[in-house]
Design a protein around this motif. Structure first.
Motif, PDB file in Angstrom:
ATOM      1  N   LYS A 556       0.651  -1.020   0.296  1.00  0.00           N
ATOM      2  CA  LYS A 556       0.257  -0.020  -0.509  1.00  0.00           C
ATOM      3  C   LYS A 556       0.869   0.944   0.091  1.00  0.00           C
ATOM      4  O   LYS A 556       1.883   0.736   0.543  1.00  0.00           O
ATOM      5  CB  LYS A 556      -0.500  -0.204   1.361  1.00  0.00           C
ATOM      6  N   SER A 557       0.204   2.583  -0.974  1.00  0.00           N
ATOM      7  CA  SER A 557       1.028   3.478  -0.621  1.00  0.00           C
ATOM      8  C   SER A 557       1.181   3.932   0.621  1.00  0.00           C
ATOM      9  O   SER A 557      -0.162   4.551   1.178  1.00  0.00           O
ATOM     10  CB  SER A 557       0.710   4.539  -1.913  1.00  0.00           C
ATOM     11  N   VAL A 558       2.045   4.127   1.441  1.00  0.00           N
ATOM     12  CA  VAL A 558       1.806   5.025   2.368  1.00  0.00           C
ATOM     13  C   VAL A 558       2.387   7.115   1.834  1.00  0.00           C
ATOM     14  O   VAL A 558       2.479   7.688   3.381  1.00  0.00           O
ATOM     15  CB  VAL A 558       3.008   4.850   3.467  1.00  0.00           C
ATOM     16  N   GLY A 559       3.165   7.185   1.056  1.00  0.00           N
ATOM     17  CA  GLY A 559       4.097   8.489   0.839  1.00  0.00           C
ATOM     18  C   GLY A 559       5.055   8.793  -0.133  1.00  0.00           C
ATOM     19  O   GLY A 559       5.222   8.044  -0.775  1.00  0.00           O
ATOM     20  N   ARG A 560       5.445   9.435  -0.165  1.00  0.00           N
ATOM     21  CA  ARG A 560       6.889  10.023  -1.181  1.00  0.00           C
ATOM     22  C   ARG A 560       7.970  10.043  -0.338  1.00  0.00           C
ATOM     23  O   ARG A 560       7.460  11.320   0.304  1.00  0.00           O
ATOM     24  CB  ARG A 560       6.225  10.422  -2.453  1.00  0.00           C
ATOM     25  N   LEU A 561       8.870  10.443  -1.217  1.00  0.00           N
ATOM     26  CA  LEU A 561      10.332  11.175  -0.827  1.00  0.00           C
ATOM     27  C   LEU A 561      11.409  11.000  -2.565  1.00  0.00           C
ATOM     28  O   LEU A 561      10.780  10.977  -3.017  1.00  0.00           O
ATOM     29  CB  LEU A 561      11.187  10.160  -0.561  1.00  0.00           C
ATOM     30  N   GLY A 562      11.719  12.685  -1.609  1.00  0.00           N
ATOM     31  CA  GLY A 562      12.905  13.422  -3.771  1.00  0.00           C
ATOM     32  C   GLY A 562      13.308  14.236  -3.420  1.00  0.00           C
ATOM     33  O   GLY A 562      13.374  15.006  -1.599  1.00  0.00           O
ATOM     34  N   VAL A 563      14.027  14.673  -4.006  1.00  0.00           N
ATOM     35  CA  VAL A 563      14.615  15.925  -4.116  1.00  0.00           C
ATOM     36  C   VAL A 563      13.136  17.064  -4.550  1.00  0.00           C
ATOM     37  O   VAL A 563      12.994  16.614  -5.745  1.00  0.00           O
ATOM     38  CB  VAL A 563      15.376  16.451  -5.432  1.00  0.00           C
ATOM     39  N   LEU A 564      13.021  18.412  -4.097  1.00  0.00           N
ATOM     40  CA  LEU A 564      12.256  18.831  -4.526  1.00  0.00           C
ATOM     41  C   LEU A 564      12.462  20.018  -5.648  1.00  0.00           C
ATOM     42  O   LEU A 564      13.774  19.756  -6.246  1.00  0.00           O
ATOM     43  CB  LEU A 564      11.655  20.359  -3.451  1.00  0.00           C
ATOM     44  N   HIS A 565      11.327  20.461  -6.027  1.00  0.00           N
ATOM     45  CA  HIS A 565      11.525  20.908  -7.851  1.00  0.00           C
ATOM     46  C   HIS A 565      11.767  22.667  -7.356  1.00  0.00           C
ATOM     47  O   HIS A 565      11.740  23.280  -6.445  1.00  0.00           O
ATOM     48  CB  HIS A 565      10.309  21.029  -8.126  1.00  0.00           C
ATOM     49  N   PRO A 566      12.787  22.677  -8.044  1.00  0.00           N
ATOM     50  CA  PRO A 566      13.617  23.995  -8.011  1.00  0.00           C
ATOM     51  C   PRO A 566      12.398  25.229  -8.182  1.00  0.00           C
ATOM     52  O   PRO A 566      13.020  26.408  -7.264  1.00  0.00           O
ATOM     53  CB  PRO A 566      14.672  23.980  -8.955  1.00  0.00           C
ATOM     54  N   ASP A 567      11.767  24.879  -8.624  1.00  0.00           N
ATOM     55  CA  ASP A 567      10.419  25.728  -8.749  1.00  0.00           C
ATOM     56  C   ASP A 567       9.485  26.026  -7.605  1.00  0.00           C
ATOM     57  O   ASP A 567       9.373  27.181  -6.848  1.00  0.00           O
ATOM     58  CB  ASP A 567       9.275  26.176  -9.851  1.00  0.00           C
ATOM     59  N   VAL A 568       9.133  24.676  -6.447  1.00  0.00           N
ATOM     60  CA  VAL A 568       9.030  24.838  -5.007  1.00  0.00           C
ATOM     61  C   VAL A 568       9.870  25.594  -4.535  1.00  0.00           C
ATOM     62  O   VAL A 568       9.495  26.396  -3.453  1.00  0.00           O
ATOM     63  CB  VAL A 568       8.816  24.001  -5.336  1.00  0.00           C
ATOM     64  N   ILE A 569      10.522  25.062  -4.562  1.00  0.00           N
ATOM     65  CA  ILE A 569      12.032  25.900  -3.439  1.00  0.00           C
ATOM     66  C   ILE A 569      11.889  26.934  -3.401  1.00  0.00           C
ATOM     67  O   ILE A 569      12.033  28.238  -3.052  1.00  0.00           O
ATOM     68  CB  ILE A 569      13.705  25.346  -3.717  1.00  0.00           C
ATOM     69  N   ASN A 570      12.091  27.861  -5.042  1.00  0.00           N
ATOM     70  CA  ASN A 570      12.053  29.355  -5.119  1.00  0.00           C
ATOM     71  C   ASN A 570      11.091  30.123  -4.687  1.00  0.00           C
ATOM     72  O   ASN A 570      10.858  31.174  -4.309  1.00  0.00           O
ATOM     73  CB  ASN A 570      11.966  29.739  -6.848  1.00  0.00           C
ATOM     74  N   ARG A 571       9.446  29.284  -4.769  1.00  0.00           N
ATOM     75  CA  ARG A 571       8.428  30.506  -4.300  1.00  0.00           C
ATOM     76  C   ARG A 571       7.882  29.976  -3.265  1.00  0.00           C
ATOM     77  O   ARG A 571       7.833  30.584  -2.658  1.00  0.00           O
ATOM     78  CB  ARG A 571       7.372  28.846  -5.079  1.00  0.00           C
ATOM     79  N   PHE A 572       8.980  28.971  -2.079  1.00  0.00           N
ATOM     80  CA  PHE A 572       8.964  29.739  -0.697  1.00  0.00           C
ATOM     81  C   PHE A 572      10.735  30.082  -0.042  1.00  0.00           C
ATOM     82  O   PHE A 572      10.753  30.441   0.783  1.00  0.00           O
ATOM     83  CB  PHE A 572       9.003  28.015   0.218  1.00  0.00           C
ATOM     84  N   GLU A 573      11.240  31.068  -0.560  1.00  0.00           N
ATOM     85  CA  GLU A 573      11.820  31.961  -0.766  1.00  0.00           C
ATOM     86  C   GLU A 573      13.476  31.067  -0.188  1.00  0.00           C
ATOM     87  O   GLU A 573      14.022  31.795   1.084  1.00  0.00           O
ATOM     88  CB  GLU A 573      11.709  33.292   0.171  1.00  0.00           C
TER      89      GLU A 573
END
Length: 843
Positions: A556-573
């Protein structure tokens, strides 16, 4: 709880005597109220606006009294005094009556069909020949405001209008019109306004602007006219100035418009019962006729009395007292519930007046009886029920995970459960529709628009607020998110999530992956497909393409992990790469975390098992050849029962923390139920008796508490009157008992006591860059205390060539405190400028 403010001197004058503050506080407690504060108008203004604004305010003492939220009859001075006088047996509860007009027909309020789109209900009444003083007038207005804020739900359910009847001419018409067609002079204004202009005018009014939203988006606004076209009010916003009440008003017309008819009736009853005592005929209210669009007519106020019957045994059992039926009836009468014994067994007939709309169940009557009896007068007894408390499994798992993730070097963060739509959707590269977010209907700010569906935005905002901290930043949070779920009765459910982020100059995916492996290792979930866990590549707009994996546990799928997208990082300053892990921990429990509070037994199960009755259990016990001799003595004697009672004083079972066959064997050795004087034994006995149908499934006993029974078949001829067999047998039993008790005491004494310890990390800052840091560390380590152990240290650059000493230690909580350590370190004034606690963790 609503708070009622009354002038002390006015209250005491109405009560007919003077109380000290302590005496009145005690009286309030006995009546189920609480004296919250003793203050004055001047003191209140001084606290809120400053001394300069309070210079001309009154110094009259005010009592702030907390009143139960459903006791609407206590929201004004009149109701409060009436209730206390009846409670103290100084006054009989009044009888409220609805009367017809002395001459002519009753006032009529006609409701048109147009009101169905806004506020379809209305009720009305008249207070005839009333006499107002300034204090009565102020109380009259204040009661309206209290009701508006309480049962009326800020006028959204009910709005009250009060008018000088002598300035109006009936019948009255309650209708609804477009705002542009409504024009009148509102209360305390000097000219006429249209309804549209009033909405603009009151947007800046500190009091009325809170009610504009109720009707401002409606195509039509409710309005009440008299027969001459004079506007009485535009509910729920404002009354007309023409019919305003003054101290000279003699006849008051009260109308209540509503979206809830039941609430409207209660509000009208409260208004007229509280102030009808000031009419020329006290406690009488003139009726008014209301005509509905379908032609149906109703007379208001209802002032309905109703009767309920209950037994005194019910009240005695629930409260824990033993009073006669007549005494309980007298107690209820003191609470304005006129009661009397019917003469049928222990039955009591209770009359509930129109002022007590809070009484809706027999338990409400029982509560009033307990209040009148006095909570402090109820005898304290040992509970007769027995339960075993356990920590909620999901919370226990959460606490264990928090400790171990912190031990892995991550710092815990706690963020708000509410956030903006942008945080969970746009900033993460998603649309709001796919988030399944529960929205707040009327949010106060843009920051709190929805319940969070993920923990990731909160951690990223925490990093953004701490970007100046040394890298890497490793944060985690284990908290609930809220997801829409149509299968739930409330349309949503909570889900416990675990989220961690790693922020550094490099993404650090291996760190997050390692944390996942460590978490699964702690949870004893193997790295394998099927019954274990595994990860596989996945696509998610929040993560960098090709750098995202989905976590599966037991398929059963319980979650995800990985490297965040650069656009996501920029949107959070943010400016550095970041890896993240988020997963649902509820499936790791093996079952849903939402455990029902009760379990119903299906009928087929009852039929299938045919649970034995109490008589059957007793017969099965009597048929067992059980000895009454135990390590505590012969269970047929009071001495042995007393010894067992003492043994069970701090134990739930004979062995361990669950019922076993050791409990069953001792239970069988007791020939009859123990007397109530042995409270611990009786509690244990009643609990073990409930296991009679499950005896075969109980775990085996580790020790024997019951001694072998005497040999059967012996006769009087076989008894050796001069032999020592019985004495030897008694000595052997005594020796065995003493041996086991001594072994138990020795085992208990060897058990080491748990010592609470903490790990503390101190930041010790020097005066300047010339301070001898080696000497400063030597001084710090020179601080010695019982229960203190110094650990590793390092020098951390602060700026301008200055370095601070970062040193850790482990302390025993009972012996060493942080304040004591800080004081000892700062004593080295030559080297130390300040000491701060950088981290504190329980071990």
């Amino acid at each position: 709880m609503p708070t009622v403010g009354v002038k002390r001197d006015l209250l005491f004058n109405a009560l007919g005597r003077t109380y000290t503050d302590e005496e009145f506080d005690e009286l309030c407690f006995e009546f189920g109220l609480e004296l919250d504060e003793i203050t004055s108008e001047k003191e209140i203004i001084s606290k809120e606006q400053g001394d300069s604004k309070a210079s001309g305010a009154s110094d009259v003492i005010l009592y702030k009294i907390d009143v139960p939220a459903n006791r609407y009859d206590l929201l004004c001075l009149e109701g409060l005094v009436r209730g206390l006088q009846v409670f103290k047996n100084k006054l009989e509860a009044p009888r409220y009556r609805r009367v017809r007009p002395v001459s002519g027909d009753p006032q009529r309020l006609i409701i048109t069909k147009e009101t169905a789109a806004v506020r379809p209900y209305a009720v009305a009444a008249v207070l005839r020949n009333i006499t107002f003083t300034q204090e009565r007038y102020d109380s009259f207005i204040e009661l309206q405001e209290k009701l508006h804020q309480n049962i009326c739900r800020k006028r959204s359910l009910v709005a009250i209008g009060t008018h000088d009847l002598d300035t109006l001419s009936g019948p009255f018409t309650y209708t609804a019109k477009p705002p542009g067609d409504i024009s009148f002079k509102p209360l305390n204004q000097t000219k006429e306004y249209t309804a549209t202009q009033l909405m603009s005018l009151y947007k800046t009014d500190s009091h009325l602007r809170h009610y504009l939203h109720i009707i401002e988006d409606k195509p039509v606004y409710p309005i009440i006219y008299d027969s001459n076209g004079i506007v009485l009010s535009m509910p729920p916003i404002i009354n007309g100035d023409h019919s305003k009440i003054t101290l000279k008003t003699k006849n008051v017309f009260i109308e209540c418009t509503a979206t809830d008819l039941t609430k409207a009736k209660i509000v009208l009853d409260m208004m007229v019962t509280m102030f009808s005592e000031y009419c020329s005929q006290p406690f009488t209210v003139e009726e008014a006729e209301v005509v509905y669009p379908d032609g149906k007519t109703c007379m208001y106020p209802e002032l309905a009395y109703r009767k309920e019957k209950l037994s005194s045994d019910f009240i005695n059992r629930k409260v824990g007292i033993n009073e006669s039926t007549e005494n309980i009836a007298q107690l209820l009468t003191r609470m304005c519930l006129l009661s009397q014994a019917t003469g049928v067994a222990d039955e009591i007939e209770v009359e509930i007046p129109p002022t007590r709309s809070d009484v809706i169940h027999a338990c409400d009557i029982m509560e009033d009886a307990a209040m009148a009896y006095g909570f402090n007068n109820i005898t304290r007894t040992t509970p007769r029920t027995y339960t075993v408390a356990n920590q909620f499994p999901l919370n226990k798992l959460t606490e264990l995970l928090r400790q171990d993730v912190a031990a892995a070097g991550f710092t815990e963060a706690l963020n708000f459960a509410l956030c903006s739509q942008e945080d969970i959707a746009d900033k993460l590269g998603k649309t709001i529709s796919e988030t399944r977010a529960a929205r707040i209907s009327n949010p106060k700010t843009a920051e709190f628009q929805v319940a969070r569906t993920t923990l990731l935005p909160g951690l990223l905002k925490t990093i953004a607020a701490n970007r100046k901290m040394p890298l890497p930043l490793k944060l985690f949070e284990i908290s609930d998110v809220v997801l829409k779920d149509e299968t739930k009765d409330v349309g949503a459910r909570n889900s416990r999530r675990f989220c961690a982020v790693y922020y550094n100059k490099s993404p650090g995916f291996e760190v997050i992956h390692g944390l996942l492996d460590r978490t699964m290792q702690l949870l004893e979930v193997k790295s394998a497909r099927g019954e274990g866990y595994h990860i596989q590549a996945a696509d998610d707009s929040t993560f960098f393409p090709g750098r995202c994996a989905e976590i599966f546990v037991r398929g059963k799928s319980v979650g995800r992990l990985g490297v965040l997208h650069p656009d996501v990082i920029n949107r959070f300053e943010l400016t550095m790469p970041c890896s993240a892990l988020e997963m649902d921990i509820e499936p790791l429990l093996g079952h849903t975390a939402e455990i029902p509070l009760t379990h119903d037994v299906p009928m087929q199960e009852v039929i299938k098992h045919q649970f034995p009755t109490q008589d059957d259990s007793r017969q099965s016990r009597l048929s067992l050849p059980t000895s009454t001799k135990t390590v505590f003595g012969d269970m047929s004697t009071r001495a042995a029962l007393g010894a067992l009672n003492d043994f069970l004083a701090d134990r739930s079972y004979m062995e361990g923390f669950a019922a076993s066959r050791a409990d069953a064997s001792v239970f069988d050795a007791i020939p009859s139920p123990p007397p109530p004087t042995f409270c611990h034994l009786q509690r244990w006995y009643n609990h073990i008796r409930s296991f009679q149908t499950e005896r075969a499934r109980l775990p085996s006993a580790k020790s024997e508490f019951v001694l072998p029974a005497a040999t059967n078949g012996s006769s009087d001829d076989d008894v050796d009157l001069f032999g020592s067999d019985d004495e030897a047998e008694g000595a052997e039993a005594s020796r065995l008992r003493e041996q086991r008790l001594a072994a138990y005491a020795a085992k208990k004494s060897k058990k080491p006591a748990l010592v609470a310890k903490s790990s503390i990390l101190f930041d010790v800052k020097p005066w300047d860059d010339e301070t001898d840091m080696a000497k400063m560390e030597e001084c710090v380590r020179g601080v010695g205390m019982d229960g203190l152990l110094w650990g590793q240290s390092k020098l951390v650059p602060v700026g301008y060539g200055i370095k601070k000493l970062q040193i850790g230690c482990v302390v025993e909580d009972d012996k060493v405190g942080t304040d004591l350590l800080e004081e000892a370190i700062t004593a080295f004034e030559e080297y130390v400028q300040s000491v701060d606690v950088a981290a504190f963790n329980k071990i």
